[in-house]
Design a protein around this motif. Structure first.
Motif, PDB file in Angstrom:
ATOM      1  N   SER A  19       0.822  -1.203   0.000  1.00 23.56           N
ATOM      2  CA  SER A  19       0.000   0.000   0.000  1.00 23.56           C
ATOM      3  C   SER A  19       0.860   1.259   0.000  1.00 23.56           C
ATOM      4  O   SER A  19       0.605   2.206  -0.748  1.00 23.56           O
ATOM      5  CB  SER A  19      -0.937   0.002   1.215  1.00 23.56           C
ATOM      6  N   ASP A  20       1.893   1.274   0.831  1.00 25.15           N
ATOM      7  CA  ASP A  20       2.777   2.444   0.905  1.00 25.15           C
ATOM      8  C   ASP A  20       3.484   2.697  -0.425  1.00 25.15           C
ATOM      9  O   ASP A  20       3.622   3.847  -0.867  1.00 25.15           O
ATOM     10  CB  ASP A  20       3.814   2.262   2.013  1.00 25.15           C
ATOM     11  N   ILE A  23       0.841   4.073  -2.935  1.00 26.65           N
ATOM     12  CA  ILE A  23       0.472   5.458  -2.653  1.00 26.65           C
ATOM     13  C   ILE A  23       1.595   6.410  -3.054  1.00 26.65           C
ATOM     14  O   ILE A  23       1.354   7.492  -3.605  1.00 26.65           O
ATOM     15  CB  ILE A  23       0.107   5.623  -1.157  1.00 26.65           C
ATOM     16  N   LEU A  27       0.972   9.362  -5.706  1.00 28.43           N
ATOM     17  CA  LEU A  27       1.213  10.766  -5.370  1.00 28.43           C
ATOM     18  C   LEU A  27       2.207  11.400  -6.342  1.00 28.43           C
ATOM     19  O   LEU A  27       2.103  12.582  -6.673  1.00 28.43           O
ATOM     20  CB  LEU A  27       1.738  10.883  -3.933  1.00 28.43           C
ATOM     21  N   VAL A  61      -5.042   2.190  -1.968  1.00 29.23           N
ATOM     22  CA  VAL A  61      -5.077   3.473  -1.252  1.00 29.23           C
ATOM     23  C   VAL A  61      -5.921   3.361   0.007  1.00 29.23           C
ATOM     24  O   VAL A  61      -5.519   3.796   1.097  1.00 29.23           O
ATOM     25  CB  VAL A  61      -5.644   4.583  -2.163  1.00 29.23           C
ATOM     26  N   ARG A  64      -5.328   2.249   3.997  1.00 27.91           N
ATOM     27  CA  ARG A  64      -4.984   3.114   5.127  1.00 27.91           C
ATOM     28  C   ARG A  64      -6.153   3.309   6.083  1.00 27.91           C
ATOM     29  O   ARG A  64      -5.960   3.721   7.224  1.00 27.91           O
ATOM     30  CB  ARG A  64      -4.497   4.471   4.627  1.00 27.91           C
ATOM     31  N   ASN A 111       2.322  15.132   3.875  1.00 27.28           N
ATOM     32  CA  ASN A 111       1.966  13.805   3.352  1.00 27.28           C
ATOM     33  C   ASN A 111       0.491  13.497   3.550  1.00 27.28           C
ATOM     34  O   ASN A 111      -0.152  12.860   2.702  1.00 27.28           O
ATOM     35  CB  ASN A 111       2.811  12.723   4.015  1.00 27.28           C
ATOM     36  N   PHE A 115      -2.248  12.997   0.623  1.00 30.05           N
ATOM     37  CA  PHE A 115      -3.077  11.792   0.580  1.00 30.05           C
ATOM     38  C   PHE A 115      -4.547  12.157   0.439  1.00 30.05           C
ATOM     39  O   PHE A 115      -5.280  11.564  -0.358  1.00 30.05           O
ATOM     40  CB  PHE A 115      -2.861  10.957   1.834  1.00 30.05           C
ATOM     41  N   HIS A 116      -4.995  13.147   1.201  1.00 26.12           N
ATOM     42  CA  HIS A 116      -6.399  13.558   1.128  1.00 26.12           C
ATOM     43  C   HIS A 116      -6.738  14.151  -0.240  1.00 26.12           C
ATOM     44  O   HIS A 116      -7.830  13.922  -0.771  1.00 26.12           O
ATOM     45  CB  HIS A 116      -6.715  14.562   2.239  1.00 26.12           C
ATOM     46  N   LEU A 118      -5.317  13.301  -3.001  1.00 22.65           N
ATOM     47  CA  LEU A 118      -5.400  12.129  -3.886  1.00 22.65           C
ATOM     48  C   LEU A 118      -6.747  11.447  -3.735  1.00 22.65           C
ATOM     49  O   LEU A 118      -7.415  11.124  -4.734  1.00 22.65           O
ATOM     50  CB  LEU A 118      -4.275  11.154  -3.540  1.00 22.65           C
ATOM     51  N   LEU A 119      -7.166  11.237  -2.498  1.00 25.47           N
ATOM     52  CA  LEU A 119      -8.412  10.516  -2.233  1.00 25.47           C
ATOM     53  C   LEU A 119      -9.620  11.271  -2.764  1.00 25.47           C
ATOM     54  O   LEU A 119     -10.433  10.725  -3.525  1.00 25.47           O
ATOM     55  CB  LEU A 119      -8.552  10.281  -0.730  1.00 25.47           C
TER      56      LEU A 119
END
Length: 206
Positions: A19-20, A23, A27, A61, A64, A111, A115-116, A118-119
């Protein structure tokens, strides 16, 4: 038992590592620009193996959020004797605000913000996240008793938690300081949870 625990820990590490890696690629290049095959190659596993762990690309993604899916249900089940559902959930949410838990939206780490973005900026991820919300709501409804009143209450509670977090994230993403948002976030959480129904799980004593 110890052997089973070791296997499970290794499996969870695999989930987290893949997952890491995914992501990080998303990103860097964008979600739609990265193929599943590219993620598998970067993680040094086969594509079929990746799909055994993650049935859909979006799950790379959303992993998480895996630990948080049954979070509200666990809070309800583990609350102190005599403590109301709303008070237990409010206390938990306020604790998340104090810890700057990303799930509350009150976190300005680059970070986390990336991530947010991206989501919420990727339609397929936002749509897949809805399934996570539905499962979280269903688990909470079961913890509350599973009947119609429990399902209605779970829907309201889930909406409150989601909307509060989105508002915190929106303000921080627009450049407001965490310290300024926190004051309003605490007050808003207290108001919102105070307005929730006084639901009593079926197993509670009268």
């Amino acid at each position: 038992m110890a052997e089973i625990g070791l296997r499970e820990r290794k499996k969870q590490r695999m989930y987290q590592e893949v997952s890491d890696i995914a992501i990080g690629l998303f990103l860097e290049k964008g979600f739609d620009a990265v193929s599943v095959a590219e993620v598998a190659a970067a993680a040094e596993i086969s594509k079929p193996t990746l799909f055994r762990y993650f049935p859909a690309k979006e799950d790379l993604v959303l992993h998480r959020f895996a630990d948080h899916e049954s979070e509200a249900a666990r809070v309800v089940a583990g609350r102190a004797e005599g403590q109301s559902v709303a008070d237990a959930l409010l206390e938990h949410f306020l604790d998340g605000l104090r810890r700057h838990d990303p799930v509350t939206g009150l976190n300005d780490h680059p970070n986390v913000l990336a991530f947010h973005r991206l989501l919420y900026g990727t339609p397929s991820l936002a749509a897949r996240a809805y399934a996570y919300v539905e499962r979280s709501e269903a688990a909470l409804a079961v913890a509350l008793g599973g009947d119609l009143d429990a399902r209605l209450a779970a829907g309201q509670i889930t909406a409150v938690r989601r909307i509060l977090a989105l508002e915190n994230w929106r303000r921080i993403a627009e450049g407001e300081r965490v310290a300024d948002v926190r004051r309003d976030a605490v007050a808003a959480a207290r108001r919102a949870f105070a307005g929730l129904p006084d639901v009593r799980p079926s197993g509670d004593a009268e």
